[in-house]
Each structure stands twice: as structure tokens, then as C-alpha cells.
Enzyme design. Structure first.
Site, PDB file in Angstrom:
ATOM      1  N   ALA A  35      26.456  74.556 -24.412  1.00  0.00           N
ATOM      2  CA  ALA A  35      27.412  75.945 -24.629  1.00  0.00           C
ATOM      3  C   ALA A  35      28.914  75.299 -24.978  1.00  0.00           C
ATOM      4  O   ALA A  35      29.872  76.196 -24.333  1.00  0.00           O
ATOM      5  CB  ALA A  35      27.270  76.635 -23.564  1.00  0.00           C
ATOM      6  N   CYS A  36      29.072  74.382 -25.649  1.00  0.00           N
ATOM      7  CA  CYS A  36      30.391  74.064 -25.877  1.00  0.00           C
ATOM      8  C   CYS A  36      30.824  74.119 -27.489  1.00  0.00           C
ATOM      9  O   CYS A  36      29.942  73.990 -28.080  1.00  0.00           O
ATOM     10  CB  CYS A  36      30.496  72.367 -25.421  1.00  0.00           C
ATOM     11  SG  CYS A  36      31.937  71.554 -25.623  1.00  0.00           S
ATOM     12  N   GLY A  37      32.281  74.072 -27.451  1.00  0.00           N
ATOM     13  CA  GLY A  37      32.628  74.139 -28.615  1.00  0.00           C
ATOM     14  C   GLY A  37      32.426  73.020 -29.564  1.00  0.00           C
ATOM     15  O   GLY A  37      32.434  73.005 -30.851  1.00  0.00           O
ATOM     16  N   PHE A  38      32.004  71.944 -28.826  1.00  0.00           N
ATOM     17  CA  PHE A  38      31.590  70.660 -29.492  1.00  0.00           C
ATOM     18  C   PHE A  38      30.129  70.307 -29.726  1.00  0.00           C
ATOM     19  O   PHE A  38      29.726  69.240 -30.318  1.00  0.00           O
ATOM     20  CB  PHE A  38      32.283  69.469 -28.800  1.00  0.00           C
ATOM     21  CG  PHE A  38      33.705  69.429 -28.736  1.00  0.00           C
ATOM     22  CD1 PHE A  38      34.522  69.185 -29.980  1.00  0.00           C
ATOM     23  CD2 PHE A  38      34.613  69.572 -27.649  1.00  0.00           C
ATOM     24  CE1 PHE A  38      35.713  69.204 -29.948  1.00  0.00           C
ATOM     25  CE2 PHE A  38      35.744  69.396 -27.624  1.00  0.00           C
ATOM     26  CZ  PHE A  38      36.493  69.110 -28.612  1.00  0.00           C
ATOM     27  N   THR A  39      29.364  71.324 -29.053  1.00  0.00           N
ATOM     28  CA  THR A  39      28.036  71.260 -29.184  1.00  0.00           C
ATOM     29  C   THR A  39      27.283  71.004 -30.501  1.00  0.00           C
ATOM     30  O   THR A  39      26.450  70.312 -30.704  1.00  0.00           O
ATOM     31  CB  THR A  39      27.395  72.477 -28.592  1.00  0.00           C
ATOM     32  OG1 THR A  39      27.560  72.596 -27.324  1.00  0.00           O
ATOM     33  CG2 THR A  39      25.812  72.462 -28.606  1.00  0.00           C
TER      34      THR A  39
END
Length: 158
Positions: A35-39
Site C-alpha cells: 500500500a505504498c506509492g512505490f507499490t
């Protein structure tokens, strides 16, 4: 002194995996989160795995919940997320800590081998460590470094 192949890690399926299993391969070791912007980098990591895997390369994914609680799921949920959303075929391991007193020994080692711009601590999800065929940690890349941007560097080691 310990080397990369002296460590073991638990797979998402609960199997103890000796990293010696990957001896002779080029590795990209990444702390991941669902659930990360980099996912969306999972897509690029999987592309690298499919493109370069047959030549002796593997991504090793280590979910971590230490940054913004962005990996809250258990092993089954993480595996399902990676499979369903990104078709991940590279080895994924059980959730670990990468910083602090409970940091996984592998990450203690990786950080001691390659410090970041702001010291040894991992700053966020999707920090990447590149390991050559002999087990030497040759590079550390920030979360902002895209998997696609590492292709030439990885190919040079293959």
C-alpha cells in the site's frame, strides 16, 4: 565475517530458505509494501525477473511494515496481493523489519555493506540492494530508482 549466503529467510509459505540457494546468481533484494506509492514497482520488478531470470538473476522481495504501516497484511494476504495484482513469480519472503533492534540479520548485513546517502538506515519501502554472482553487495538504490532503470547495471553483472 558473514556473507550473503550465510543467511536464511522465511518464505511467505513458511519455509526456511537458505540464501545459499541463490549462490551464483545476480540478486536484487528489495523491501516491499502493498500500500505504498512505490507499490507499482512490483510490475517492473516482475518484468526484470521474467526478462533476466533465465540468465541467472532473481529478485528477492521482503515485505516490511515499518514505513507508514503500508504492509499490514499477513503472509497469505501479501502473497495473494502480489499474485493477483502483479503476477509476481520471484521469491517473496515473510514480513520483516529492516531497521531497529529487530531488523532481520540479512538487512543488518546489507546496510553494513552499502550505506545510503543519509546513513545506513533504510529510509522507505522499495530500497534496492544489488548483489553480484559472488555474493558481494555492489550497489544500493533509493526507492525512487525504478526497476527498469537498473536493467543495464544488472545486465553488466550477468
Amino acid at each position: 565475517m558473514a556473507g550473503i549466503y550465510d543467511f536464511t529467510a522465511t518464505s511467505l509459505a513458511g519455509e526456511e530458505v537458505p540464501l545459499k540457494r541463490y549462490e551464483g546468481q545476480v540478486l536484487l533484494i528489495v523491501n516491499t509494501a502493498s500500500a505504498c506509492g512505490f507499490t507499482p514497482q512490483y510490475k517492473g520488478l516482475e518484468a526484470l525477473q521474467r526478462q533476466l531470470g533465465p540468465r541467472g538473476f532473481s529478485v528477492l522481495g521482503f515485505p516490511c511494515n515499518q514505513f507508514g504501516k503500508q504492509e499490514p497484511g499477513d503472509a497469505a494476504e501479501i502473497g495473494e496481493f502480489c499474485s493477483t495484482n502483479y503476477g509476481v513469480s520471484f521469491p517473496m519472503f515473510d514480513k520483516i523489519d529492516v531497521n531497529g533492534g529487530s531488523a532481520h540479520p540479512l538487512y543488518q548485513y546489507l546496510k553494513s555493506e552499502k550505506s545510503g546517502l543519509l546513513g545506513s538506515s533504510i529510509k522507505w519501502n522499495f530500497t534496492k540492494f544489488l548483489v553480484d554472482r559472488s555474493g558481494k553487495v555492489v550497489a544500493r538504490h533509493a526507492p525512487t530508482a525504478t526497476p527498469e532503470g537498473l536493467t543495464k547495471e544488472i545486465e553488466a553483472l550477468l
